[in-house]
Design a protein around this motif. Structure first.
Motif, mmCIF file in Angstrom:
data_model
loop_
_atom_site.group_PDB
_atom_site.id
_atom_site.type_symbol
_atom_site.label_atom_id
_atom_site.label_comp_id
_atom_site.label_asym_id
_atom_site.label_seq_id
_atom_site.Cartn_x
_atom_site.Cartn_y
_atom_site.Cartn_z
ATOM 1 N N ASN A 129 7.465 31.900 -46.343
ATOM 2 C CA ASN A 129 7.933 33.187 -46.864
ATOM 3 C C ASN A 129 8.573 33.043 -48.243
ATOM 4 N N LEU A 130 7.882 32.360 -49.134
ATOM 5 C CA LEU A 130 8.417 32.055 -50.454
ATOM 6 C C LEU A 130 8.067 33.128 -51.487
ATOM 7 N N GLU A 131 8.960 33.303 -52.455
ATOM 8 C CA GLU A 131 8.655 34.099 -53.641
ATOM 9 C C GLU A 131 8.524 33.131 -54.804
ATOM 10 N N ILE A 132 7.376 33.184 -55.488
ATOM 11 C CA ILE A 132 7.071 32.220 -56.534
ATOM 12 C C ILE A 132 7.002 32.907 -57.888
ATOM 13 N N PHE A 133 7.672 32.307 -58.875
ATOM 14 C CA PHE A 133 7.545 32.718 -60.270
ATOM 15 C C PHE A 133 6.787 31.613 -60.994
ATOM 16 N N SER A 134 5.583 31.917 -61.443
ATOM 17 C CA SER A 134 4.777 30.897 -62.107
ATOM 18 C C SER A 134 3.693 31.582 -62.929
ATOM 19 N N ASN A 135 3.203 30.910 -63.956
ATOM 20 C CA ASN A 135 2.167 31.517 -64.781
ATOM 21 C C ASN A 135 0.969 31.953 -63.953
ATOM 22 N N ASN A 136 0.581 31.125 -62.989
ATOM 23 C CA ASN A 136 -0.502 31.469 -62.074
ATOM 24 C C ASN A 136 -0.268 30.692 -60.783
ATOM 25 N N PRO B 67 9.940 12.702 -53.253
ATOM 26 C CA PRO B 67 9.863 14.153 -53.424
ATOM 27 C C PRO B 67 10.330 14.904 -52.179
ATOM 28 N N ALA B 68 10.026 14.369 -50.998
ATOM 29 C CA ALA B 68 10.425 15.031 -49.754
ATOM 30 C C ALA B 68 11.940 15.169 -49.666
ATOM 31 N N ALA B 69 12.650 14.125 -50.050
ATOM 32 C CA ALA B 69 14.116 14.178 -50.020
ATOM 33 C C ALA B 69 14.653 15.171 -51.042
ATOM 34 N N ALA B 70 13.982 15.267 -52.190
ATOM 35 C CA ALA B 70 14.454 16.150 -53.258
ATOM 36 C C ALA B 70 14.345 17.627 -52.891
ATOM 37 N N VAL B 71 13.370 17.973 -52.037
ATOM 38 C CA VAL B 71 13.163 19.388 -51.681
ATOM 39 C C VAL B 71 13.586 19.692 -50.253
ATOM 40 N N ALA B 72 14.251 18.753 -49.594
ATOM 41 C CA ALA B 72 14.532 18.866 -48.162
ATOM 42 C C ALA B 72 15.361 20.088 -47.785
ATOM 43 N N ASP B 73 16.226 20.553 -48.686
ATOM 44 C CA ASP B 73 17.094 21.680 -48.333
ATOM 45 C C ASP B 73 16.521 23.037 -48.720
ATOM 46 N N ILE B 74 15.292 23.068 -49.253
ATOM 47 C CA ILE B 74 14.662 24.347 -49.580
ATOM 48 C C ILE B 74 14.170 24.989 -48.283
ATOM 49 N N GLY B 75 14.689 26.159 -47.980
ATOM 50 C CA GLY B 75 14.367 26.814 -46.724
ATOM 51 C C GLY B 75 13.473 28.023 -46.882
ATOM 52 N N ASN B 76 13.247 28.720 -45.777
ATOM 53 C CA ASN B 76 12.444 29.934 -45.783
ATOM 54 C C ASN B 76 13.100 31.013 -46.641
ATOM 55 N N ASP B 77 12.289 31.948 -47.105
ATOM 56 C CA ASP B 77 12.774 33.113 -47.857
ATOM 57 C C ASP B 77 13.436 32.721 -49.178
ATOM 58 N N THR B 78 12.955 31.644 -49.785
ATOM 59 C CA THR B 78 13.534 31.128 -51.027
ATOM 60 C C THR B 78 12.691 31.565 -52.219
ATOM 61 N N SER B 79 13.335 31.801 -53.363
ATOM 62 C CA SER B 79 12.611 32.074 -54.604
ATOM 63 C C SER B 79 12.564 30.792 -55.436
ATOM 64 N N ILE B 80 11.381 30.511 -56.006
ATOM 65 C CA ILE B 80 11.171 29.255 -56.721
ATOM 66 C C ILE B 80 10.400 29.509 -58.011
ATOM 67 N N ALA B 81 10.925 29.044 -59.144
ATOM 68 C CA ALA B 81 10.202 29.052 -60.413
ATOM 69 C C ALA B 81 9.470 27.716 -60.534
ATOM 70 N N VAL B 82 8.184 27.776 -60.855
ATOM 71 C CA VAL B 82 7.358 26.568 -60.880
ATOM 72 C C VAL B 82 6.710 26.419 -62.249
ATOM 73 N N GLY B 83 6.873 25.246 -62.856
ATOM 74 C CA GLY B 83 6.329 24.990 -64.176
ATOM 75 C C GLY B 83 4.858 24.642 -64.156
ATOM 76 N N GLY B 84 4.285 24.562 -65.352
ATOM 77 C CA GLY B 84 2.876 24.213 -65.482
ATOM 78 C C GLY B 84 2.005 25.416 -65.767
ATOM 79 N N PHE B 85 0.748 25.118 -66.032
ATOM 80 C CA PHE B 85 -0.223 26.149 -66.390
ATOM 81 C C PHE B 85 -1.550 25.729 -65.780
ATOM 82 N N GLY B 86 -2.028 26.482 -64.778
ATOM 83 C CA GLY B 86 -3.233 26.041 -64.070
ATOM 84 C C GLY B 86 -2.926 24.757 -63.331
ATOM 85 N N LEU B 87 -3.549 23.657 -63.748
ATOM 86 C CA LEU B 87 -3.255 22.342 -63.179
ATOM 87 C C LEU B 87 -2.604 21.420 -64.201
#
Length: 255
Positions: free
Chosen positions: A47-54, A9-29
């Protein structure tokens, strides 16, 4: 062309930097990309902007990033069981755009489908459409940033409010099964926000419990085609948490 398979997982997200917007799946846990979120927290990104149900719960899911002060803004449908989420919002540390749950789902889907905006009856006649919802509070409890009014129109004698589609720099999702071409299969209620978040990401990263070769999955089983997925990592079965445990004590029991 298949998705790029990462070993961690660390390698998969390694290039995500500061000030990034991220949509995240799931509901609660349920169905959350917990390993990807944990790797993101360990990377030190801020300094992330998150789009997620919660925003998960305290110390689990997105609550990890929240507790570490890594999130500046959240677009979500409810605060949920996360006390730190509520505290940061009410103290003015966090900007929160609350939006009706169905509207949020459609905004993600629309963004992924290339639809810039759409009209919906949800929120008409309320501050959702009229504006004035507190996005950010000041330290003294007054409203520092309020939501703007939105365009409304009448169709067939009914009023509708204009909502914009959501696209994010990245999307993080969790699937039960994925193949090396990026095709994903979700399990039960994890099917709620995961496909929508995946569609909304310009770069979508999927953690999967089972990774199989391309061509293994029956096309009729695929919930999300690989065209929406750029990266995939095999994380195995989740160490699944229970968001809110409720038990019934049998009559006559001392427990």
């Amino acid at each position: 062309m298949g998705a790029t398979v990462f070993t961690t997982p660390a390698a998969a997200v390694a290039d995500i930097g500061n000030d990034t917007s991220i949509a995240v799946g799931g509901f609660g846990l349920c169905g959350i990309p917990d390993e990807l979120i944990r790797a993101l927290a360990e990377s030190g990104v801020n300094n992330l902007e998150i789009f997620s149900n919660n925003c998960g719960v305290d110390e689990h899911g997105l609550g990890i990033l929240l507790s570490a002060g890594r999130i500046r803004r959240v677009v979500a449908s409810y605060v949920g069981e996360n006390k730190e989420f509520a505290r940061q919002y009410l103290s003015g540390e966090l900007e929160v755009e609350l939006t009706p749950q169905g509207t949020l789902a459609e905004r993600l889907r629309a963004g992924g489908a290339g639809i810039p905006a759409f009209y919906t009856p949800a929120g008409v006649g309320t501050p959702v459409a009229d504006g004035g919802l507190p996005w950010r509070y000041a330290a003294d409890g007054t409203i520092a940033v309020a939501s703007p009014p939105k365009e409304t129109r009448t169709f067939g004698g009914n009023s509708y409010v204009l909502e914009t589609g959501i696209t994010a720099d990245y999307a993080l999702v969790h699937a039960a099964v994925g193949d090396t071409a990026g095709n994903l299969v979700f399990e039960k209620s994890a099917l709620n926000f995961n496909p929508l978040a995946a569609m909304a990401g310009r770069v979508t990263i999927a953690q999967v419990e089972n990774l199989v070769p391309a061509g293994t999955l029956d096309p009729a089983q695929v919930h999300l085609p690989g065209v929406f997925v750029q990266r995939i990592v095999h994380t195995g079965t989740q160490n699944k948490q229970i968001e809110k445990r409720t038990v019934t004590v049998e009559e006559g029991s001392n427990r």
